[in-house]
Design a protein around this motif. Structure first.
Motif, PDB file in Angstrom:
ATOM      1  N   LEU A   1      27.088 -11.798  27.485  1.00  0.00           N
ATOM      2  CA  LEU A   1      28.040 -12.152  26.445  1.00  0.00           C
ATOM      3  C   LEU A   1      28.040 -13.670  26.272  1.00  0.00           C
ATOM      4  CD1 LEU A   1      30.220 -10.887  24.608  1.00  0.00           C
ATOM      5  CD2 LEU A   1      31.864 -11.379  26.428  1.00  0.00           C
ATOM      6  N   GLY A   2      27.927 -14.134  25.047  1.00  0.00           N
ATOM      7  CA  GLY A   2      27.956 -15.569  24.777  1.00  0.00           C
ATOM      8  C   GLY A   2      26.627 -16.275  24.941  1.00  0.00           C
ATOM      9  N   ALA A   3      25.559 -15.535  25.152  1.00  0.00           N
ATOM     10  CA  ALA A   3      24.247 -16.155  25.373  1.00  0.00           C
ATOM     11  C   ALA A   3      23.639 -16.700  24.086  1.00  0.00           C
ATOM     12  CB  ALA A   3      23.284 -15.156  26.010  1.00  0.00           C
ATOM     13  N   GLY A   4      24.074 -16.196  22.931  1.00  0.00           N
ATOM     14  CA  GLY A   4      23.545 -16.679  21.664  1.00  0.00           C
ATOM     15  C   GLY A   4      22.741 -15.650  20.894  1.00  0.00           C
ATOM     16  N   LYS A   5      22.955 -14.378  21.162  1.00  0.00           N
ATOM     17  CA  LYS A   5      22.180 -13.322  20.498  1.00  0.00           C
ATOM     18  C   LYS A   5      22.406 -13.314  18.986  1.00  0.00           C
ATOM     19  CE  LYS A   5      23.835 -10.264  23.418  1.00  0.00           C
ATOM     20  NZ  LYS A   5      24.449 -11.123  24.441  1.00  0.00           N
ATOM     21  N   THR A   6      23.649 -13.408  18.554  1.00  0.00           N
ATOM     22  CA  THR A   6      23.933 -13.431  17.115  1.00  0.00           C
ATOM     23  C   THR A   6      23.461 -14.741  16.507  1.00  0.00           C
ATOM     24  OG1 THR A   6      25.797 -11.908  17.373  1.00  0.00           O
ATOM     25  CG2 THR A   6      25.751 -13.249  15.367  1.00  0.00           C
ATOM     26  N   THR A   7      23.626 -15.839  17.198  1.00  0.00           N
ATOM     27  CA  THR A   7      23.137 -17.137  16.718  1.00  0.00           C
ATOM     28  C   THR A   7      21.634 -17.084  16.520  1.00  0.00           C
ATOM     29  OG1 THR A   7      24.934 -18.302  17.828  1.00  0.00           O
ATOM     30  CG2 THR A   7      22.963 -19.598  17.306  1.00  0.00           C
ATOM     31  N   PHE A   8      20.917 -16.515  17.470  1.00  0.00           N
ATOM     32  CA  PHE A   8      19.474 -16.362  17.357  1.00  0.00           C
ATOM     33  C   PHE A   8      19.133 -15.502  16.138  1.00  0.00           C
ATOM     34  CE2 PHE A   8      15.525 -14.132  18.195  1.00  0.00           C
ATOM     35  CZ  PHE A   8      14.678 -15.170  18.555  1.00  0.00           C
ATOM     36  N   THR A   9      19.874 -14.407  15.943  1.00  0.00           N
ATOM     37  CA  THR A   9      19.618 -13.505  14.825  1.00  0.00           C
ATOM     38  C   THR A   9      19.877 -14.196  13.488  1.00  0.00           C
ATOM     39  OG1 THR A   9      20.185 -11.637  16.235  1.00  0.00           O
ATOM     40  CG2 THR A   9      20.123 -11.218  13.867  1.00  0.00           C
TER      41      THR A   9
ATOM     42  N   ARG B   1      21.644 -18.419  29.484  1.00  0.00           N
ATOM     43  CA  ARG B   1      22.531 -19.591  29.435  1.00  0.00           C
ATOM     44  C   ARG B   1      22.976 -20.001  30.827  1.00  0.00           C
ATOM     45  NH1 ARG B   1      26.564 -20.477  24.840  1.00  0.00           N
ATOM     46  NH2 ARG B   1      26.799 -22.408  25.974  1.00  0.00           N
ATOM     47  N   GLU B   2      22.736 -19.163  31.814  1.00  0.00           N
ATOM     48  CA  GLU B   2      23.220 -19.447  33.157  1.00  0.00           C
ATOM     49  C   GLU B   2      22.443 -20.571  33.828  1.00  0.00           C
ATOM     50  OE1 GLU B   2      23.411 -15.737  35.252  1.00  0.00           O
ATOM     51  OE2 GLU B   2      24.718 -14.863  33.728  1.00  0.00           O
ATOM     52  N   THR B   3      21.138 -20.634  33.611  1.00  0.00           N
ATOM     53  CA  THR B   3      20.321 -21.669  34.235  1.00  0.00           C
ATOM     54  C   THR B   3      20.763 -23.060  33.788  1.00  0.00           C
ATOM     55  OG1 THR B   3      18.458 -20.156  34.379  1.00  0.00           O
ATOM     56  CG2 THR B   3      17.946 -22.493  34.550  1.00  0.00           C
ATOM     57  N   LEU B   4      21.185 -23.175  32.545  1.00  0.00           N
ATOM     58  CA  LEU B   4      21.618 -24.459  31.976  1.00  0.00           C
ATOM     59  C   LEU B   4      23.129 -24.455  31.744  1.00  0.00           C
ATOM     60  CD1 LEU B   4      18.751 -24.818  29.333  1.00  0.00           C
ATOM     61  CD2 LEU B   4      18.843 -25.805  31.628  1.00  0.00           C
ATOM     62  N   ALA B   5      23.884 -23.849  32.653  1.00  0.00           N
ATOM     63  CA  ALA B   5      25.320 -23.612  32.470  1.00  0.00           C
ATOM     64  C   ALA B   5      26.123 -24.884  32.211  1.00  0.00           C
ATOM     65  CB  ALA B   5      25.886 -22.865  33.668  1.00  0.00           C
ATOM     66  N   ALA B   6      25.680 -26.013  32.717  1.00  0.00           N
ATOM     67  CA  ALA B   6      26.430 -27.253  32.545  1.00  0.00           C
ATOM     68  C   ALA B   6      26.239 -27.855  31.155  1.00  0.00           C
ATOM     69  CB  ALA B   6      26.002 -28.270  33.609  1.00  0.00           C
ATOM     70  N   THR B   7      25.396 -27.246  30.327  1.00  0.00           N
ATOM     71  CA  THR B   7      25.114 -27.771  28.990  1.00  0.00           C
ATOM     72  C   THR B   7      25.346 -26.671  27.951  1.00  0.00           C
ATOM     73  OG1 THR B   7      22.796 -27.068  28.875  1.00  0.00           O
ATOM     74  CG2 THR B   7      23.247 -29.136  30.040  1.00  0.00           C
ATOM     75  N   GLU B   8      25.095 -26.990  26.705  1.00  0.00           N
ATOM     76  CA  GLU B   8      25.137 -25.987  25.633  1.00  0.00           C
ATOM     77  C   GLU B   8      23.779 -25.307  25.475  1.00  0.00           C
ATOM     78  OE1 GLU B   8      27.701 -24.874  23.621  1.00  0.00           O
ATOM     79  OE2 GLU B   8      28.865 -25.930  25.139  1.00  0.00           O
TER      80      GLU B   8
END
Length: 155
Positions: free
Chosen positions: A42-50, A136-143
């Motif tokens: 959830l919140g990984a950017g799936k809709t943004t990617f789409t 998004r977890e690997t880069l959790a400290a960023t957007e």
């Protein structure tokens, strides 16, 4: 997927704009009959990617999460395939039957099907599919997020 894009790849996207740009790049390479499975929390950017995929495919309409409607169809503005954006989480064990029951205006083999939460279900739609993982977890400290893709050949 057209051979204008590698069958497998990985890219770091620093935010929304980069995520949509990669979506547009890949979307321009998608062809009728492609099944694209988006995997990520959830919140990984799936809709943004789409949203980027829609831009690359040159389809009509605003792309929003299909959570409450299960599937949205976006017609091409240039005579290409339609985009069918699906929330597979809400589909049952027979995604093909349930998508057919939605009475979409296009046959799925004439469209590009992009399914959020589709891993383990949507593979039934085609002999092969494109798996896109959003991390998004690997880069959790960023957007940022790491997006990887690969074509998975069917059995």
């Amino acid at each position: 997927m057209k051979d204008t894009v590698a069958r497998e790849g990985r890219r770091v996207c620093e935010g929304v704009v980069d995520t949509q740009e990669l979506g547009a790049e890949l979307g321009a390479a998608f062809e009728a009959g492609d099944v694209v499975i988006l995997d990520g929390p959830l919140g990984a950017g799936k809709t943004t990617f789409t949203q980027g995929v829609a831009r690359g495919m040159q389809v009509k309409g605003r792309v929003t999460s299909p959570t409450f409607v299960i599937a949205r169809q976006h017609a091409s503005t240039v005579g290409g395939p339609a985009l069918v954006h699906v929330d597979a989480y809400r589909l049952g064990d027979d995604p093909l039957g349930e998508l057919d029951a939605l009475d979409l205006d296009t046959d799925l083999e004439d469209a590009v099907v992009v399914a959020e939460w589709g891993e383990g279900l949507m593979e039934q739609l085609g002999g092969s599919h494109i798996l896109i993982t959003l991390d998004r977890e690997t880069l959790a400290a960023t957007e940022g997020r790491i997006i990887s893709w690969r074509v998975v050949d069917g059995m």
